[in-house]
Design a protein around this motif. Structure first.
Motif, PDB file in Angstrom:
ATOM      1  N   GLY A   1       0.132  -1.798 -15.292  1.00 25.41           N
ATOM      2  CA  GLY A   1      -1.212  -1.375 -14.957  1.00 25.41           C
ATOM      3  C   GLY A   1      -1.313  -0.898 -13.516  1.00 25.41           C
ATOM      4  N   LEU A   2      -2.526  -0.768 -13.074  1.00 30.90           N
ATOM      5  CA  LEU A   2      -2.832  -0.270 -11.737  1.00 30.90           C
ATOM      6  C   LEU A   2      -3.030  -1.432 -10.779  1.00 30.90           C
ATOM      7  N   TRP A   3      -2.420  -1.347  -9.599  1.00 29.32           N
ATOM      8  CA  TRP A   3      -2.582  -2.358  -8.558  1.00 29.32           C
ATOM      9  C   TRP A   3      -3.190  -1.720  -7.318  1.00 29.32           C
ATOM     10  N   THR A   4      -4.114  -2.431  -6.695  1.00 32.30           N
ATOM     11  CA  THR A   4      -4.658  -2.001  -5.419  1.00 32.30           C
ATOM     12  C   THR A   4      -5.103  -3.227  -4.634  1.00 32.30           C
ATOM     13  N   LYS A   5      -5.337  -3.018  -3.350  1.00 30.47           N
ATOM     14  CA  LYS A   5      -5.623  -4.116  -2.434  1.00 30.47           C
ATOM     15  C   LYS A   5      -7.004  -3.936  -1.825  1.00 30.47           C
ATOM     16  N   ASP A   6      -7.681  -5.060  -1.577  1.00 28.46           N
ATOM     17  CA  ASP A   6      -9.026  -5.042  -1.010  1.00 28.46           C
ATOM     18  C   ASP A   6      -9.166  -6.221  -0.050  1.00 28.46           C
ATOM     19  N   VAL A   7     -10.169  -6.166   0.807  1.00 18.34           N
ATOM     20  CA  VAL A   7     -10.448  -7.281   1.704  1.00 18.34           C
ATOM     21  C   VAL A   7     -11.707  -7.999   1.253  1.00 18.34           C
ATOM     22  N   ILE A   8     -11.765  -9.295   1.512  1.00 19.51           N
ATOM     23  CA  ILE A   8     -12.947 -10.102   1.188  1.00 19.51           C
ATOM     24  C   ILE A   8     -13.682 -10.377   2.488  1.00 19.51           C
TER      25      ILE A   8
END
Length: 375
Positions: free
Chosen positions: A148-155
């Motif tokens: 699948g698709l992976w991406t990164k985010d900040v909390i």
């Protein structure tokens, strides 16, 4: 002099349009041949292939405009020289500077057209073409990835603002052409990269203002480190849950898009997102600066065409000059693409990587004009 400017401008623009249409017909033919093997997959029929190829043409207009401007200018100036019209213009007081300004005025119009196609028309039509093709084939945009698709985010503490309190990794099995995320998994970590929560959802729909609505949610929370024997784990299920994230459908679409087909605004937005998440940005920075400066390559190509007006017809026929123009244009495109890869491999400054090919050809244009004037 205004009449002369209008006459030359009309001739150049007509030749540029003719060259551009010829190139578009050629590229459309090859693209259609490439699409034929996919006809019959799902509901993807021949009319869909025609539509897909047609929607891709604005991207070719953006790519080919410098070459078309070069060939159109060379053809017009060579014809003027062959009919001795340019000689009469020079005898009437047309200096090299005035001739350059005459070409520049036409070039500025073409620069604006190229910018509009690259920034607004081509990115929109390319995205629509891919969406329609996927819908016709009944496919999703992330099926080609095994996990699948992976991406990164900040909390952040207050959603989109406030102090950064953690990191989130998003895994999506499929993204439908309509933008729905299916089989969603979220892995949330604190600032020390200790796992604090795992969230799964059947699907997620984008609402607005950076809010995703997760459906059929299962949330597993960890009160402390997983390696700690005293860690407590709690699990709860929810019908829906809203997730505030800097990731938007526009950012997700970038992951499947060719950077050369994106707008400068989209590239700047995604580059900023990567920088905030401490990810490499060189590829998109190079694409951004190329998008900014590429329209001005039209002026450089037209400057390369001006020396051809000073060559007498016996120095080479119009066909030979057009052939030389095509070779120059192809060389520029190859060098421009080569510098993008070299800049990425050698970590050259993105601005220099994007500008150097045009600067090199501008120097060649100035040198060629000086040479023909002296000889």
């Amino acid at each position: 002099m205004k009449v002369l400017h209008r006459y030359v401008a009309r001739e150049i623009i007509g030749a540029v349009i003719f060259a551009l249409v010829a190139f578009l017909a050629l590229f459309a033919f090859f693209d259609l041949i490439g699409e034929l093997p996919q006809v019959g997959r799902g509901n993807y029929q021949l009319q869909h292939a025609f539509l897909y190829v047609t929607m891709g043409l604005p991207g070719y207009v953006y790519d080919l405009m410098p070459i078309a401007a070069l060939i159109g200018s060379i053809y017009t100036l060579a014809q003027l020289a062959a009919r001795s019209e340019f000689t009469i213009m020079r005898a009437s007081g047309l200096s090299t500077g005035m001739a350059s300004w005459m070409l520049a005025r036409v070039g500025i119009v073409l620069v604006i057209v190229t910018f509009l196609f690259g920034e607004f028309i081509a990115p929109t039509t390319s995205a629509m073409a891919e969406k329609w093709k996927l819908q016709a084939q009944g496919a999703s945009v992330s099926q080609e990835f095994r996990t699948g698709l992976w991406t990164k985010d900040v909390i952040r503490q207050n959603g989109l603002t406030g102090e950064t309190i953690g990191t989130r990794f998003l895994n999506v099995k499929d993204v439908t052409p309509a933008g729905r995320l299916q089989n969603v998994k979220l892995y949330e970590f604190d600032r020390d990269f200790h796992l604090i929560a795992v969230v799964t959802a059947a699907y997620a729909d984008y609402q607005a203002s950076n809010v995703w609505r997760l459906s059929d949610v299962t949330e597993t929370s960890f009160s402390t480190r997983l390696s700690d024997i005293t860690a407590t784990i709690s699990t709860k299920t929810l019908p829906t849950r809203d997730l505030v994230s800097e990731i938007t459908p526009n950012i997700l679409s970038v992951l499947f898009a060719d950077p050369d087909r994106m707008s400068a605004y989209g590239l700047a937005t995604y580059t900023r997102h990567l920088a905030e998440n401490n990810q490499t940005t060189e590829r998109y920075e190079i694409a951004f600066w190329k998008k900014v400066f590429y329209p001005f390559a039209v002026l450089v190509m037209m400057a390369l065409a001006l020396p051809f007006a000073y060559l007498h017809f016996r120095a080479g026929g119009v066909s030979l000059k057009i052939f030389i123009g095509i070779m120059i244009g192809v060389s520029f495109q190859l060098l421009n693409s080569l510098f993008s890869h070299l800049g990425l491999l050698n970590t050259w400054p993105p601005l220099a990587t994007a500008v150097l090919p045009s600067m090199m050809f501008l120097v060649i244009a100035i040198g060629s004009l000086w040479w023909v004037q002296k000889h």
